[in-house]
Structure formats: structure tokens, C-alpha cells
Design a protein around this motif. Structure first.
Motif, PDB file in Angstrom:
ATOM      1  N   UNK B 602       0.810  -1.231   0.000  1.00  0.00           N
ATOM      2  CA  UNK B 602       0.000   0.000   0.000  1.00  0.00           C
ATOM      3  C   UNK B 602       0.837   1.271   0.000  1.00  0.00           C
ATOM      4  N   UNK B 603       2.120   1.162   0.061  1.00  0.00           N
ATOM      5  CA  UNK B 603       2.970   2.350   0.089  1.00  0.00           C
ATOM      6  C   UNK B 603       3.301   2.752  -1.352  1.00  0.00           C
ATOM      7  N   UNK B 604       2.412   3.526  -1.963  1.00  0.00           N
ATOM      8  CA  UNK B 604       2.529   3.846  -3.385  1.00  0.00           C
ATOM      9  C   UNK B 604       2.992   5.280  -3.622  1.00  0.00           C
ATOM     10  N   UNK B 605       3.381   5.988  -2.555  1.00  0.00           N
ATOM     11  CA  UNK B 605       3.819   7.378  -2.736  1.00  0.00           C
ATOM     12  C   UNK B 605       5.002   7.417  -3.683  1.00  0.00           C
ATOM     13  N   UNK B 606       4.914   8.321  -4.633  1.00  0.00           N
ATOM     14  CA  UNK B 606       6.000   8.457  -5.598  1.00  0.00           C
ATOM     15  C   UNK B 606       5.791   7.656  -6.862  1.00  0.00           C
ATOM     16  N   UNK B 607       4.837   6.734  -6.865  1.00  0.00           N
ATOM     17  CA  UNK B 607       4.554   5.975  -8.081  1.00  0.00           C
ATOM     18  C   UNK B 607       3.919   6.897  -9.122  1.00  0.00           C
ATOM     19  N   UNK B 608       3.980   6.481 -10.382  1.00  0.00           N
ATOM     20  CA  UNK B 608       3.345   7.256 -11.456  1.00  0.00           C
ATOM     21  C   UNK B 608       2.201   6.462 -12.061  1.00  0.00           C
ATOM     22  N   UNK B 609       1.074   7.129 -12.293  1.00  0.00           N
ATOM     23  CA  UNK B 609      -0.089   6.460 -12.895  1.00  0.00           C
ATOM     24  C   UNK B 609      -0.643   7.310 -14.047  1.00  0.00           C
TER      25      UNK B 609
END
Lengths: 247, 833
Positions: B602-609
Motif C-alpha cells: 500500500x505504500x505507493x507514494x512516488x509511483x506514477x499512474x
């Protein structure tokens, strides 16, 4: 009142009026009657004279419009429907002209019915039913349904049902009315046997041959007792037998 | 004929003589036939072609197969129409999926508009009830906007007889009403719009008024909507031949519209959908037929219960008529003659029951109309069930079926009586009721059917309640949604944005307002037709892209949106003012389900979508925060959710107000309306509602509630009939067993003994019926598990509720006959014998 207390049934000035469409029919118009314990009484008379009405009142199926009725020394006028049902169940046995066996029940179950309403324990029930069926000679048909029996056999089962609860009095309303002469005679012999064993019997019949089985014949006409004969029945040979009048 | 007339007269006499029986029989039949008539009305509505359209079977929908999107450009429509190929005539229809604001005087509402070719009404063979259709010139861009109202819309606006010629504002554009469509006309499909405008009005009314400039890349088509095509085949031309001829145009279309048409794209002809013009008619037909079969199956069960009841009652009543039949047969009446007489009596009952059933159906369809009228979705409001000739004929058919179902068996039985036996004096020594075992079986059957229906109704009701119950983590009663439409006031985009901002500022400052958020759209959970992928920052240049979901929601939000909706921030940060700046980095806040899709922990900070649709993708967005997932309405699927900061030049006419005190929401609504009027009285207020009410009006909840109501009505009817059946059967049983009960009482049975006897007999039948009914009901529930939401097909609460309800019904229905039996006078009973 000593006579009242000694008699099993005592009625005084009994009236029964039916009112239909503004027409009053006096079925009973002042009956005085006393039946002693162990007595065998026949009530006879023409159609509409009030025989069955008197029988219904004696069996607590109906209530008089006027007059008093003591059963076993106890007045019945003030009884509640439940008390009347209890007395019918414990003190009175009925045999009807049309047998009135319940078609969905076996012979055993039909005979057992009054004991069920009395909440008799099942072991005792089985024993009493067996005894009652033995008395009328129908034990071998216990598992049969009424429709599988002849008219005479059905009436014997009805008699077993009437006596199974060891009632104080057996009320039989034209018990031979729907039977042929042979079956009728067999039923009358059976009633005589029950009487010999101590059962008090009050039987309605319009047939003088069967009335002769009783110790006493009461004649009704237009709702009144017109004759009360006490008879001594010599041989128990029924039809055509010698009957000696006592009074 | 004379004989038949005699039978009819005798039948009426018998019905009048046995009033109790007749009343129960008529009520039973009315419920059975009425339920079938109502359900048939619904089925008829679903299966019949759109009304008023001339020769609807000749209509042919021209579909583009395997293209990027399945609509025709306007120029393609003109090409096809002018080619003279295949069609003798064809129409074009462009639907605007977005709601359209219609203002008439003080009345403001959102409606559904359709943009159609000028020949629309003449092509469908319908003349407007008032005024005219469209002129060819009005189809062209630049002509003054005009419109034709549906009869329903005209009535909703007050049914002004002088409406034609008046100007109404549509999306803020003044449009002249040139016609009113005839009542019941919904267009080429069963679900129709609220008003029609010519294709030429689309640019002004649908695009420019909403601040959407025409797409320059579309060339001359930029001024027109994409359209669906429906034509009438040339006389004598078969569908397959026409389809073959059409392929001549495919190459040209591929050449002229290369971005839309793919190499394997083709044209196909098929009948238009009944509800949606581009729907697969066979699939639609299958769904409608299946739904109709379910409806008719349910009502068939109700009719079966009714007829089982009646057959029982007729057999019991017939027992008293066996002597009469024996006399008739002794006098020379043949078996068929007796059957005819009894069937005439049954048919009379059925017809009278049918008339009462029609009254019931009339009342029932009025209620259905009111229920359907309450739906938020304007399209569904097109369904207006009503009685018509087909329904009347069907009702007559139900009467006939009912007559055969309940009348034939008793008639056969009665006509087979033993003449000699019946003619003898009935001084038999055996007391027994008639065919008790068969009646028992029948009673078990109807209880089982009723249990199955009640269990289904209970499950659907529980499901609807589950659906209606909002997620307790997101309270909705204290959230007001204000929807305004400044564009409809005639303002340009800039002024509209300024108005919204001014209003948001003003409302934020109110003491009762805890927080305020804005958004260009209404969103409270669920998903859209958008896909989401994980990407690298260079994905738009062909970098790696990992597909995550096909159905996802992307929402632009402004101000304190998350605070206003109390959506908890789980990780990272909320949006700030800089995020919305024109040249700022593209950032997003995603929900926890998307975060888990991106990274299992659940730690998706910084991901790109990225999100996209129809082969086009957005820029990559960097995840800066994670919030809780907002569940959708009536959708058990978890759809991924993504939020973007609203841009300063983006119009956000939806204001989400978190009210400090839930009880003050009502007062605040009035205050907000006053504030809007104070700021700008010209701005139309489309709605100010709590999210709770908006959610309640959601179509999926409406459908669940509608289904539950129908099921409850069917369950109640079955329960009522079962109760009536138990009452009638027991009542007649008591009457037929009067001598037996008299004997039992003579032998010493008390009131209680008799009552318990009657109850005991019913109890065994009820328990057996309950057992089989539960088996049947649970089997049905298992098959239809997909219709349930949040409830297991083997739901203990529903099972217990059904058992208790049926047991209570059986006890109550048996109470009166049992009391009557207990009160039987033994002397009277013996005289009866």
C-alpha cells in the motif's frame, strides 16, 4: 329428597321448547323421571314424541328450557361447558343410531378417544381399550377402519367406545335403528350383557321387541310420560321371549 | 345455446346462494388474475415495440463494427444518405450523455436531449401533436436553435396550450419550441429523450454553451455530434443483400476517417435496440424475455396457489353437492352435461374474478407508474405501464386458464358419483371428510409455493436494505451537495468560474459550514469507464506501462474536498494551491485499493499512474497521497479511485458542504439558496441535497427497491392467498366434519381439545409445506444469487423471518375455523347428521 340422592338420574318438571321462525315446539312438556343405578330403562314412543330430546338432555348434550336435573345427586344446571364435557366424558357413554364412528381412525383409536380426552396414561388406555373390545367381541378387528366393518360390528365398536371409560350410565339412542334383525338382536344381547355386568342403561327405541329387553319401559307421547312400566324379563332370549309385567 | 344460458343462470344462482364461498373465491381469483395482469402489463411493456412508430419492424440500425468508436461522423451520415445505397431514407441521432439544463420561467431542471436529423419525425411516421417537426434548414449549423418537446416534458412544464412558439433556455441558449410530440412517442427506441433538437443546434447548445470549443481536427464535422444511423431498407431489398452492398462504402470511410476506422472495421445492419438504439437487439430481447419470464413465473405461481385454493374449496363444496349431481344423473343428465354445468359455474367465477382482478391491476399499475415516476433516471421514466387491449385479452386468457386449473378436476370428480350410493339415505355410520389426503397435499403445495415466494421477497428486501445502507465510515446526512449551472445563465466560462468561486468563498465563511470542497462532477464512490495504468514518467513517449484496471474513477477536486467529504488521508499529503497551478507537476491522490494494486504493502507514494479511454492516455501523475476508498452504490466490485487537483480554468459547479450540525442541514439548504440568489439571482440552482438523499435516489438503489417492492407484493399476495386458502380449507373442513366434532364433544372433548385438534392438523401440513417451501426458496435463491447484494442466498435472518411469518399466518388463518369448531353445539351437530 332421599330418593333424589339415591337415584343415578333424577329429573323434575323438565321442559324443552324449540323456537324456530316464530314457531314454538314443545319437545318435552313436564317430565318427571328417576333412574336408579344399575337399572335398564327403555324410552319408547312415536316419532317426534321427544325421546331423543330427553336422551340429549340426560347426556348433557342439551339443556332443558325449564326444570331440574340431578345426575348422581348433583344438579347439572349450573355446570360450565367444560364441566359438562368432563361429566360426559367420565360419567356418560353414548351409543347412537348411526354409530358415528370416525372414519379416519381405526377401531382401536375410535374406542380410545374418550380416554384421550380424559388424559388417561397410554398403558392404562391400551388396557381399557382391550378390555372394552373384548367385552363386545371386537378385539380381532382393532386395527381395522370402520368402513371395513359390517353395520353390526360398527355398532359393537360404538358400544365399546361408550363403555370404555366405565361410565355411570350408558345412553343408547335407537342402537338398532340402522341394523338388520340379526345384527340388532346381537347388539341387544350385548347391551343385556353389559347391564348384567352392572352398567346402567337408558335406551331409546320405538321397537317394542327391543324395549322388552329393558327392566322398565317409559312411554312418551307429545313430550309427556304417559306410561312407566316396570317389567321382569325372564329369559334373556330377546325376540319372542316371555316378558312378565310387574306393574 | 338454451342449455348454456340455463347453466349460466343456475351458476349465478349458486354463486348468490353461497355468498361466503363466492366472496372468498372472488378475492382469491382477483388476487391471482390481478397479479398476472400486472406482471403481463410489465412484460408487455418490455417486449412490445416502441409505440407510435410507423412499421417499426422495417427499421434497420447501421452499426460500425471493430472501429475505435462506433458512431458515424455527420459527413459519413450524409455520404450514406446521399449514396442512394440500401436505404430509402435514414435518420441520424446523436445523444448527449451529459444532462442538459432546461429553464422555463422559474422552473429549472435537468433533462436528456437528443440531436436528430431534420427528417426524424417524418422518417418515423409521426406527426407532432402540436406544431411541426424540423425543417431541413434547421439541420444545418447556424440556424436558430429550435426544439420539439416530448408530451411528458410538455406536461411537466405545465401543459401550456400555447407552448409552441415560446422560447425556453436549453443550457442557457434560447431555443424556440416548434412542436410537441404525441403522447407516448419516445422516438425510435422505447427509452427516449425529454426533448429533440436538430443536429445543427448541437454546437451552440451542447458544446459552446458548456465552454467546449469545437474540435478543429474534425474538419467540417466539428460543428455536429457523432451520430447513430437508422434507415428503412429499399423495397424488396433483403438485409443480407443490403449489408453486402453497404461494404462498398467501407473502403471510402476507412480512407476518410483513418483515426476511427481500423483495417478490419466493417458495416453491419441489425434491428435497432428496443431500449437503446445501438444495443444488440437479440441480447436485449433475451434479457427482456428472461425478465418477463421471471415476472410471469412469479405471477404464475400466485395464480397456481389461487387455483389450488379454489379447487380445494370446490371439492369440499362439491361434497355437499354430490347428492344434487346424483339426482341430476338419475334424471338422465350425462357426465359431460354435468361437467359442462360445473365448468360454466367455474368460468363465471373466473370471469367475475377476472373483472375484479382488472380493477386490482388498474390500481396496481397506477402504483407501478408512481414508483417508476419516482426514479431519478429520466430514461426509466419512459416506462409507463398501462392496461391496453393486449392486457385485456391476456386477462381473459388467465380467466380461461384459471377455470381449467381449478374447475376441471372437481367437475370430473363430481360427475363420477355413484348414483345409487348417493341416492340412499345418508345414514352411514362412518364420519369422514372428503378427500382429506388430497386436500392436505394441495395445502402443502400452496404453503410451499408461498414460502418460496416469501423467502425470495425477504432476501431481495434484505438485499435492498443492504444496498441502501451507506457505509458507516462515510456519514452522508451532514454533507450537502450544491449544484448550480452558471453557464445556463448565459455566462461565459470565465464568469461562470468566477460565480462558482464567489459562491464557494461565501459558503465557506458560513459558521454552519465545517469544510467545503468543489468538483466539476458529482462523485460519491464507484467507478467509470476509464482504465488506469502504472507508468514510468516517460510513458507518454512509449515507456513501460502496466495495466491495473479497466473500470476506474478519476475525479478533479478543489478546495477542501477530502475534508468536506471526510475521506481520511492514509498516507502522504492533501493537495495544495500550488498543485492546481497551470505549470505545476501533475500529482494525484489515490485510494487505498489503487495503492495496494500499485504496491502490495500500500505504500505507493512516488509511483506514477495514467488514466485513459479509447486508446488515449493522460500524462503521468505522481502519487502524493493515499486516501480511504469510497465505496460505490450497489456495486460489490471495488473500483480504483484517483483524484486530481482541479485547474483554475476548470468550472466546478458542484460544491460539497460539510455541515457542522446534521440537524441544521435543512435550514442551511434554504440559506444557501438565498446566498446564491444574493450573489447572482440569474444562476439556476439545479439541486441542493444531502449526499444521503442523492445516494438514496441512485438508480441502482431504485432498482433494488423496485425489485424488493415487486417481490414483497408477490410475497404478500402469496401469503394472503395461502392464509385465505388455509382459512377456507379449514373452514370448510370444519363444516364437513361438524358431525364428527359433535361426536367428539359428546365423548367429552372440551373446547380446547377441539381447537387443538384443528390446529394440530394444520400444524403438520404447515410444517411440511414450510420444509418443502424453504428447500424450493433456497434453491431459487442459489440460482439467483447474482441479484443479491450483501446477503447470502442462505440468509438465516430471511429464513427465520419467513418461517415466523408463515407460521403466524397459518396460526391466524386457522384460528377462526378452530374457534368455530370449538363452539359447535354437539346436539346441533348430531341433528346435522
Amino acid at each position: 329428597m332421599s330418593g333424589v340422592q339415591e337415584a343415578l338420574i333424577q329429573v323434575e318438571n323438565l321442559h324443552r321448547v324449540f323456537v324456530t321462525d316464530e314457531v314454538e315446539t314443545h319437545a318435552l312438556a313436564g317430565i318427571h323421571l328417576s333412574i336408579a343405578r344399575g337399572e335398564y330403562v327403555a324410552i319408547s314412543g312415536p316419532s317426534g314424541c321427544g325421546k331423543s330430546t330427553l336422551m340429549a338432555i340426560l347426556g348433557l348434550l342439551d339443556t332443558p328450557s325449564e326444570g331440574d336435573y340431578w345426575l348422581d345427586g348433583r344438579p347439572v344446571a349450573s355446570l360450565t361447558p367444560s364441566e359438562r364435557a368432563r361429566i360426559r366424558n367420565r360419567r356418560v357413554g353414548f351409543i347412537f343410531q348411526s354409530f358415528n364412528l370416525i372414519g379416519d381412525l381405526t377401531v382401536h383409536q375410535n374406542v380410545e378417544l374418550p380416554l384421550l380426552y380424559r388424559r388417561v396414561p397410554s398403558a392404562q388406555r391400551r388396557q381399557w381399550v382391550q378390555e372394552a373390545l373384548d367385552r363386545v367381541g371386537m378385539s380381532h378387528r382393532a386395527k381395522h377402519y370402520p368402513a371395513q366393518l359390517s353395520g353390526g360390528q360398527q355398532q359393537r365398536v360404538a358400544a365399546a367406545r361408550a363403555v370404555v371409560g366405565r361410565p355411570a350410565i350408558l345412553l343408547a339412542d335407537e342402537p338398532t335403528g340402522n341394523l338388520d334383525s340379526n345384527s340388532g338382536r346381537a347388539v341387544m344381547d350385548m347391551l343385556a350383557e353389559l347391564h348384567r355386568e352392572g352398567t346402567t342403561i337408558c335406551m331409546v327405541t320405538h321397537d317394542p321387541r327391543y324395549a322388552g329387553y329393558a327392566q322398565r319401559t317409559i312411554h312418551l307421547f307429545d313430550g309427556r310420560i304417559v306410561d312407566d312400566d316396570m317389567a321382569v324379563q325372564k329369559p334373556q332370549d330377546s325376540l319372542g321371549g316371555t316378558v312378565e309385567r310387574r306393574a | 345455446m338454451t342449455t348454456l344460458w340455463q347453466d349460466v343462470r343456475y351458476g349465478f344462482r349458486m354463486l348468490a346462494k353461497n355468498r361466503g364461498f363466492t366472496a372468498i373465491a372472488l378475492v382469491t381469483l382477483a388476487v391471482g388474475i390481478g397479479a398476472n395482469t400486472i406482471m403481463f402489463t410489465m412484460s408487455d411493456l418490455l417486449l412490445r415495440p416502441p409505440t407510435k412508430v410507423k412499421e417499426p419492424e422495417q427499421l434497420m440500425y447501421c452499426a460500425i463494427q471493430d472501429a475505435l468508436f462506433p458512431w458515424f461522423r455527420y459527413s459519413a451520415y450524409l455520404t450514406l444518405r446521399n449514396s442512394g445505397l440500401v436505404f430509402s431514407d435514414c435518420l441520424a441521432q446523436g445523444d448527449d450523455a451529459r444532462p442538459t439544463t432546461l429553464v422555463h420561467g422559474n422552473s429549472v431542471g435537468q433533462v436528456r436531449a437528443a440531436y436528430v436529423s431534420a427528417n426524424y419525425f417524418s422518417f418515423l411516421g409521426v406527426a407532432p401533436a402540436q406544431g411541426r417537426g424540423f425543417l431541413p434548414a434547421e439541420e444545418r449549423q447556424g440556424s436558430g436553435p429550435v426544439m420539439v418537446l416530448t408530451h411528458r416534458t410538455w406536461r411537466r412544464l405545465g401543459a401550456d396550450p400555447n407552448m409552441v412558439g415560446q422560447f425556453l433556455r436549453v443550457n442557457g441558449v434560447s431555443c424556440q419550441v416548434v412542436g410537441i410530440a404525441p403522447e407516448g412517442f419516445t422516438g425510435a427506441t422505447f427509452i427516449g429523450p425529454d426533448l429533440w433538437l436538430p443536429l445543427g443546434s448541437h454546437l451552440a447548445v451542447a458544446d459552446l454553451s458548456r465552454g467546449r470549443p469545437p474540435r478543429a481536427d474534425l474538419g467540417p464535422d466539428r460543428d455536429y455530434p457523432s451520430v447513430h444511423l437508422v434507415g428503412r431498407l429499399q423495397p424488396g431489398l433483403s438485409r443480407s443483400a443490403a449489408q453486402a452492398q453497404l461494404q462498398a462504402l467501407v473502403a471510402r470511410f476507412k480512407r476518410e476517417y483513418p483515426r476511427q476506422w481500423k483495417p478490419n472495421s466493417s458495416l453491419a445492419l441489425r434491428p435497432p435496440g428496443r431500449f437503446f438504439i445501438d444495443a444488440d437487439v437479440e441480447q436485449e430481447q433475451l434479457s427482456a424475455t428472461l425478465f418477463s419470464l421471471v415476472l410471469m413465473g412469479v405471477s404464475g405461481v400466485i395464480l397456481l396457489i389461487a387455483c389450488l385454493n379454489l379447487a380445494n374449496m370446490l371439492i369440499i363444496q362439491g361434497a355437499a353437492r354430490r347428492r344434487e349431481m346424483a339426482v341430476r344423473m338419475a334424471l338422465g343428465g350425462g357426465r359431460w352435461r354435468i361437467i359442462q354445468q360445473l365448468l360454466v359455474e367455474s368460468a363465471l367465477l373466473a370471469l367475475l374474478g377476472g373483472i375484479l382482478g382488472l380493477v386490482l391491476a388498474f390500481w396496481g399499475t397506477s402504483i407501478l407508474r408512481a414508483w417508476i415516476g419516482s426514479v431519478q433516471d429520466a430514461e426509466l421514466r419512459c416506462f409507463r405501464p398501462s392496461l391496453n387491449v393486449r392486457v385485456l385479452v391476456a386477462t381473459l386468457g388467465f380467466c380461461l386458464v384459471a377455470t381449467l386449473l381449478f374447475g376441471l378436476r372437481p367437475a370430473q370428480w363430481l360427475s363420477r358419483c355413484d348414483i345409487a350410493g348417493e341416492m340412499k339415505d345418508s345414514a352411514g355410520g362412518v364420519l369422514g371428510s372428503v378427500r382429506r389426503r388430497r386436500r392436505g397435499l394441495s395445502m402443502v403445495g400452496q404453503i410451499a409455493l408461498a414460502v418460496a415466494l416469501v423467502l425470495s421477497a425477504s432476501l431481495l428486501t434484505r438485499s435492498a436494505f443492504q444496498l441502501m445502507r451507506p457505509d458507516p465510515r462515510f456519514p452522508l446526512e451532514d454533507k450537502l451537495v450544491v449544484q448550480i449551472d452558471p453557464l445556463s445563465a448565459g455566462y461565459d466560462r470565465v464568469r461562470s468560474i468566477q460565480t462558482c468561486e464567489a459562491l464557494a468563498d461565501r459558503l465557506s465563511s458560513l459558521p454552519q459550514v465545517k469544510a467545503l470542497g468543489t468538483s466539476p462532477r458529482l462523485f460519491f464512490g464507484g467507478g467509470d469507464v476509464l482504465s488506469i495504468s502504472e507508468c514510468t514518467p516517460a510513458a507518454e513517449d512509449g515507456g513501460a506501462r502496466r495495466h491495473l484496471a479497466r473500470w476506474a474513477a478519476v475525479t478533479d477536486v478543489g478546495r477542501d474536498y477530502f475534508a468536506a467529504l471526510e475521506i481520511p488521508l492514509l498516507q502522504g499529503r492533501r493537495f495544495n494551491l500550488r498543485d492546481g497551478a497551470p505549470n505545476a507537476e501533475k500529482v494525484t491522490i489515490i485510494d487505498e485499493s489503487l495503492a495496494r494494486k500499485l504496491r502490495p504493502d500500500g505504500n505507493a507514494l512516488g509511483c506514477f499512474v495514467q488514466y485513459g479511454g479509447f486508446g488515449e492516455y493522460s500524462d503521468p501523475y505522481r502519487v502524493v497521497g493515499t486516501v480511504a476508498h469510497v465505496p460505490g452504490v450497489g456495486d460489490p466490485e471495488v473500483h480504483l479511485q484517483m483524484y486530481k487537483p482541479a485547474q483554475p480554468d476548470q468550472l466546478s459547479p458542484y460544491l460539497y458542504v460539510h455541515v457542522a450540525n446534521r440537524k441544521a442541514a435543512g435550514m442551511l439548504r434554504e440559506q444557501i439558496a438565498e446566498e446564491i440568489h444574493r450573489i447572482d439571482a440569474r444562476v439556476p440552482i439545479l439541486s441542493i441535497e444531502t449526499l444521503a438523499r442523492i445516494r438514496k435516489a441512485d438508480t441502482s438503489i431504485w432498482f433494488a427497491r423496485f425489485g424488493a417492492r415487486l417481490a414483497l407484493a408477490a410475497g404478500a399476495a402469496a401469503l394472503f392467498l395461502a392464509a385465505l386458502g388455509i382459512y377456507a380449507i379449514k373452514g370448510f373442513m370444519v363444516v364437513s366434519r361438524t358431525p364428527e366434532i359433535g361426536i367428539r364433544k359428546a365423548l367429552g372433548a372440551t373446547h380446547w381439545d377441539i381447537m387443538s385438534m384443528v390446529f394440530r392438523e394444520g400444524l403438520v401440513l404447515t410444517v411440511v409445506g414450510l420444509f418443502f417451501g424453504l428447500l424450493l426458496g433456497l434453491g431459487v435463491a442459489r440460482v439467483a444469487a447474482s441479484l443479491l447484494y450483501g446477503v447470502s442466498p442462505i440468509d438465516p435472518v430471511s429464513v427465520v423471518a419467513t418461517v415466523v411469518l408463515l407460521a403466524l399466518t397459518a396460526v391466524l388463518a386457522g384460528l377462526i375455523p378452530a374457534r368455530r369448531a370449538a363452539r359447535i353445539d354437539p346436539m346441533a351437530a348430531l341433528r346435522y347428521e
